[in-house]
Each structure stands twice: as C-alpha cells, then as structure tokens.
Design a protein around this motif. Structure first.
Motif, PDB file in Angstrom:
ATOM      1  N   GLY A  10      40.380  48.008   4.760  1.00 32.69           N
ATOM      2  CA  GLY A  10      41.103  48.064   6.021  1.00 32.69           C
ATOM      3  C   GLY A  10      42.383  48.870   5.979  1.00 32.69           C
ATOM      4  O   GLY A  10      43.058  49.011   6.980  1.00 32.69           O
ATOM      5  N   LYS A  11      42.725  49.424   4.823  1.00 35.90           N
ATOM      6  CA  LYS A  11      43.947  50.213   4.693  1.00 35.90           C
ATOM      7  C   LYS A  11      43.595  51.688   4.531  1.00 35.90           C
ATOM      8  O   LYS A  11      42.588  52.022   3.914  1.00 35.90           O
ATOM      9  CB  LYS A  11      44.753  49.734   3.479  1.00 35.90           C
ATOM     10  CG  LYS A  11      45.234  48.310   3.603  1.00 35.90           C
ATOM     11  CD  LYS A  11      45.991  47.889   2.378  1.00 35.90           C
ATOM     12  CE  LYS A  11      46.405  46.428   2.479  1.00 35.90           C
ATOM     13  NZ  LYS A  11      47.019  45.952   1.250  1.00 35.90           N
ATOM     14  N   PRO A  12      44.419  52.584   5.079  1.00 39.54           N
ATOM     15  CA  PRO A  12      44.154  54.011   4.889  1.00 39.54           C
ATOM     16  C   PRO A  12      44.379  54.407   3.429  1.00 39.54           C
ATOM     17  O   PRO A  12      45.298  53.916   2.769  1.00 39.54           O
ATOM     18  CB  PRO A  12      45.165  54.698   5.801  1.00 39.54           C
ATOM     19  CG  PRO A  12      46.255  53.702   6.000  1.00 39.54           C
ATOM     20  CD  PRO A  12      45.608  52.358   5.891  1.00 39.54           C
ATOM     21  N   LEU A  13      43.508  55.266   2.912  1.00 46.25           N
ATOM     22  CA  LEU A  13      43.637  55.734   1.538  1.00 46.25           C
ATOM     23  C   LEU A  13      43.891  57.233   1.532  1.00 46.25           C
ATOM     24  O   LEU A  13      43.335  57.977   2.340  1.00 46.25           O
ATOM     25  CB  LEU A  13      42.351  55.435   0.753  1.00 46.25           C
ATOM     26  CG  LEU A  13      41.965  53.974   0.620  1.00 46.25           C
ATOM     27  CD1 LEU A  13      40.623  53.845  -0.069  1.00 46.25           C
ATOM     28  CD2 LEU A  13      43.025  53.214  -0.144  1.00 46.25           C
ATOM     29  N   LEU A  14      44.741  57.688   0.651  1.00 46.61           N
ATOM     30  CA  LEU A  14      45.021  59.112   0.506  1.00 46.61           C
ATOM     31  C   LEU A  14      43.838  59.793  -0.155  1.00 46.61           C
ATOM     32  O   LEU A  14      43.359  59.365  -1.204  1.00 46.61           O
ATOM     33  CB  LEU A  14      46.270  59.316  -0.346  1.00 46.61           C
ATOM     34  CG  LEU A  14      46.691  60.749  -0.593  1.00 46.61           C
ATOM     35  CD1 LEU A  14      47.039  61.432   0.730  1.00 46.61           C
ATOM     36  CD2 LEU A  14      47.877  60.794  -1.526  1.00 46.61           C
ATOM     37  N   ARG A  15      43.321  60.846   0.485  1.00 49.41           N
ATOM     38  CA  ARG A  15      42.197  61.594  -0.084  1.00 49.41           C
ATOM     39  C   ARG A  15      42.740  62.882  -0.675  1.00 49.41           C
ATOM     40  O   ARG A  15      43.372  63.671   0.010  1.00 49.41           O
ATOM     41  CB  ARG A  15      41.165  61.877   0.998  1.00 49.41           C
ATOM     42  CG  ARG A  15      40.513  60.603   1.504  1.00 49.41           C
ATOM     43  CD  ARG A  15      39.534  60.891   2.574  1.00 49.41           C
ATOM     44  NE  ARG A  15      38.503  61.798   2.098  1.00 49.41           N
ATOM     45  CZ  ARG A  15      37.448  62.142   2.797  1.00 49.41           C
ATOM     46  NH1 ARG A  15      37.284  61.672   4.012  1.00 49.41           N
ATOM     47  NH2 ARG A  15      36.554  62.962   2.312  1.00 49.41           N
ATOM     48  N   ARG A  16      42.465  63.114  -1.941  1.00 52.16           N
ATOM     49  CA  ARG A  16      43.033  64.260  -2.629  1.00 52.16           C
ATOM     50  C   ARG A  16      42.313  65.565  -2.328  1.00 52.16           C
ATOM     51  O   ARG A  16      42.888  66.622  -2.443  1.00 52.16           O
ATOM     52  CB  ARG A  16      43.021  64.013  -4.132  1.00 52.16           C
ATOM     53  CG  ARG A  16      43.993  62.921  -4.519  1.00 52.16           C
ATOM     54  CD  ARG A  16      43.885  62.646  -5.969  1.00 52.16           C
ATOM     55  NE  ARG A  16      42.684  61.822  -6.139  1.00 52.16           N
ATOM     56  CZ  ARG A  16      42.379  61.157  -7.206  1.00 52.16           C
ATOM     57  NH1 ARG A  16      43.148  61.217  -8.249  1.00 52.16           N
ATOM     58  NH2 ARG A  16      41.291  60.430  -7.269  1.00 52.16           N
ATOM     59  N   GLU A  17      41.046  65.530  -1.953  1.00 51.33           N
ATOM     60  CA  GLU A  17      40.291  66.763  -1.765  1.00 51.33           C
ATOM     61  C   GLU A  17      40.478  67.367  -0.383  1.00 51.33           C
ATOM     62  O   GLU A  17      40.085  68.479  -0.131  1.00 51.33           O
ATOM     63  CB  GLU A  17      38.804  66.543  -2.025  1.00 51.33           C
ATOM     64  CG  GLU A  17      38.076  65.823  -0.915  1.00 51.33           C
ATOM     65  CD  GLU A  17      38.197  64.319  -0.942  1.00 51.33           C
ATOM     66  OE1 GLU A  17      37.568  63.681  -0.091  1.00 51.33           O
ATOM     67  OE2 GLU A  17      38.908  63.780  -1.784  1.00 51.33           O
ATOM     68  N   ASP A  18      41.079  66.659   0.549  1.00 49.28           N
ATOM     69  CA  ASP A  18      41.172  67.143   1.920  1.00 49.28           C
ATOM     70  C   ASP A  18      41.926  68.462   2.053  1.00 49.28           C
ATOM     71  O   ASP A  18      41.535  69.318   2.835  1.00 49.28           O
ATOM     72  CB  ASP A  18      41.840  66.109   2.808  1.00 49.28           C
ATOM     73  CG  ASP A  18      40.922  64.940   3.131  1.00 49.28           C
ATOM     74  OD1 ASP A  18      41.416  63.961   3.674  1.00 49.28           O
ATOM     75  OD2 ASP A  18      39.716  65.031   2.842  1.00 49.28           O
ATOM     76  N   TYR A  19      43.007  68.653   1.333  1.00 45.85           N
ATOM     77  CA  TYR A  19      43.841  69.844   1.516  1.00 45.85           C
ATOM     78  C   TYR A  19      43.052  71.127   1.271  1.00 45.85           C
ATOM     79  O   TYR A  19      43.148  72.076   2.037  1.00 45.85           O
ATOM     80  CB  TYR A  19      45.065  69.778   0.595  1.00 45.85           C
ATOM     81  CG  TYR A  19      46.010  70.930   0.816  1.00 45.85           C
ATOM     82  CD1 TYR A  19      46.858  70.943   1.914  1.00 45.85           C
ATOM     83  CD2 TYR A  19      46.039  72.009  -0.053  1.00 45.85           C
ATOM     84  CE1 TYR A  19      47.710  72.001   2.144  1.00 45.85           C
ATOM     85  CE2 TYR A  19      46.887  73.067   0.170  1.00 45.85           C
ATOM     86  CZ  TYR A  19      47.722  73.064   1.261  1.00 45.85           C
ATOM     87  OH  TYR A  19      48.558  74.125   1.481  1.00 45.85           O
ATOM     88  N   ARG A  20      42.238  71.170   0.209  1.00 46.44           N
ATOM     89  CA  ARG A  20      41.451  72.381  -0.082  1.00 46.44           C
ATOM     90  C   ARG A  20      40.503  72.713   1.047  1.00 46.44           C
ATOM     91  O   ARG A  20      40.378  73.870   1.455  1.00 46.44           O
ATOM     92  CB  ARG A  20      40.637  72.200  -1.361  1.00 46.44           C
ATOM     93  CG  ARG A  20      41.448  72.129  -2.616  1.00 46.44           C
ATOM     94  CD  ARG A  20      40.548  71.941  -3.815  1.00 46.44           C
ATOM     95  NE  ARG A  20      39.838  70.665  -3.669  1.00 46.44           N
ATOM     96  CZ  ARG A  20      38.625  70.451  -4.117  1.00 46.44           C
ATOM     97  NH1 ARG A  20      37.960  71.396  -4.732  1.00 46.44           N
ATOM     98  NH2 ARG A  20      38.056  69.285  -3.962  1.00 46.44           N
ATOM     99  N   LEU A  22      40.579  71.595   4.216  1.00 46.33           N
ATOM    100  CA  LEU A  22      41.264  71.827   5.485  1.00 46.33           C
ATOM    101  C   LEU A  22      41.876  73.220   5.552  1.00 46.33           C
ATOM    102  O   LEU A  22      42.008  73.796   6.619  1.00 46.33           O
ATOM    103  CB  LEU A  22      42.357  70.776   5.702  1.00 46.33           C
ATOM    104  CG  LEU A  22      41.856  69.371   5.992  1.00 46.33           C
ATOM    105  CD1 LEU A  22      43.020  68.390   6.014  1.00 46.33           C
ATOM    106  CD2 LEU A  22      41.107  69.327   7.308  1.00 46.33           C
ATOM    107  N   THR A  23      42.249  73.769   4.426  1.00 48.85           N
ATOM    108  CA  THR A  23      42.859  75.106   4.401  1.00 48.85           C
ATOM    109  C   THR A  23      41.836  76.203   4.157  1.00 48.85           C
ATOM    110  O   THR A  23      42.197  77.373   4.096  1.00 48.85           O
ATOM    111  CB  THR A  23      43.940  75.180   3.318  1.00 48.85           C
ATOM    112  OG1 THR A  23      43.355  74.863   2.053  1.00 48.85           O
ATOM    113  CG2 THR A  23      45.084  74.217   3.608  1.00 48.85           C
ATOM    114  N   GLY A  24      40.570  75.855   4.000  1.00 43.52           N
ATOM    115  CA  GLY A  24      39.529  76.856   3.782  1.00 43.52           C
ATOM    116  C   GLY A  24      39.404  77.303   2.340  1.00 43.52           C
ATOM    117  O   GLY A  24      38.711  78.269   2.043  1.00 43.52           O
TER     118      GLY A  24
END
Length: 56
Positions: A10-20, A22-24
C-alpha cells in the motif's frame, strides 16, 4: 493482529529503472539487431470476412 506499519504493502516504492526509460535511454529487446536476424511482418484485414453458410 499483526503490525503492518513497516510493510511495503500500500506504500509507493521508488523504481530505479524508470529514469532510463522515461528519458529514452532504455534499451528494449526490440532494439537489438543481430547479424542474420530474421524479421517478420504481420497485417490485419480491414474488413472481416463473412462466415461460410451452406445452402440447402
């Protein structure tokens, strides 16, 4: 009852792979090109074919 105050449920978790991605800068399996790699093309008909009916 069980104390769930430290549970990640139920808590948001930081995802490490998103930045790559999201930036293409991410690489997907579709981006891999190997020598002699086969390719495939598919297409869909714009109109559905009528079902066959038997006449008596």
């Amino acid at each position: 009852m069980t104390d769930l105050s430290n549970s990640p449920i139920g808590k948001p978790l930081l995802r490490r792979e998103d930045y790559r991605f999201l930036t293409g800068a991410g690489q997907y399996t579709d981006d891999v090109v190997l020598p002699g790699q086969p390719t495939a093309i598919s297409c869909a008909a714009r109109m559905r074919m009528p079902a066959s009916t038997a006449s008596t």
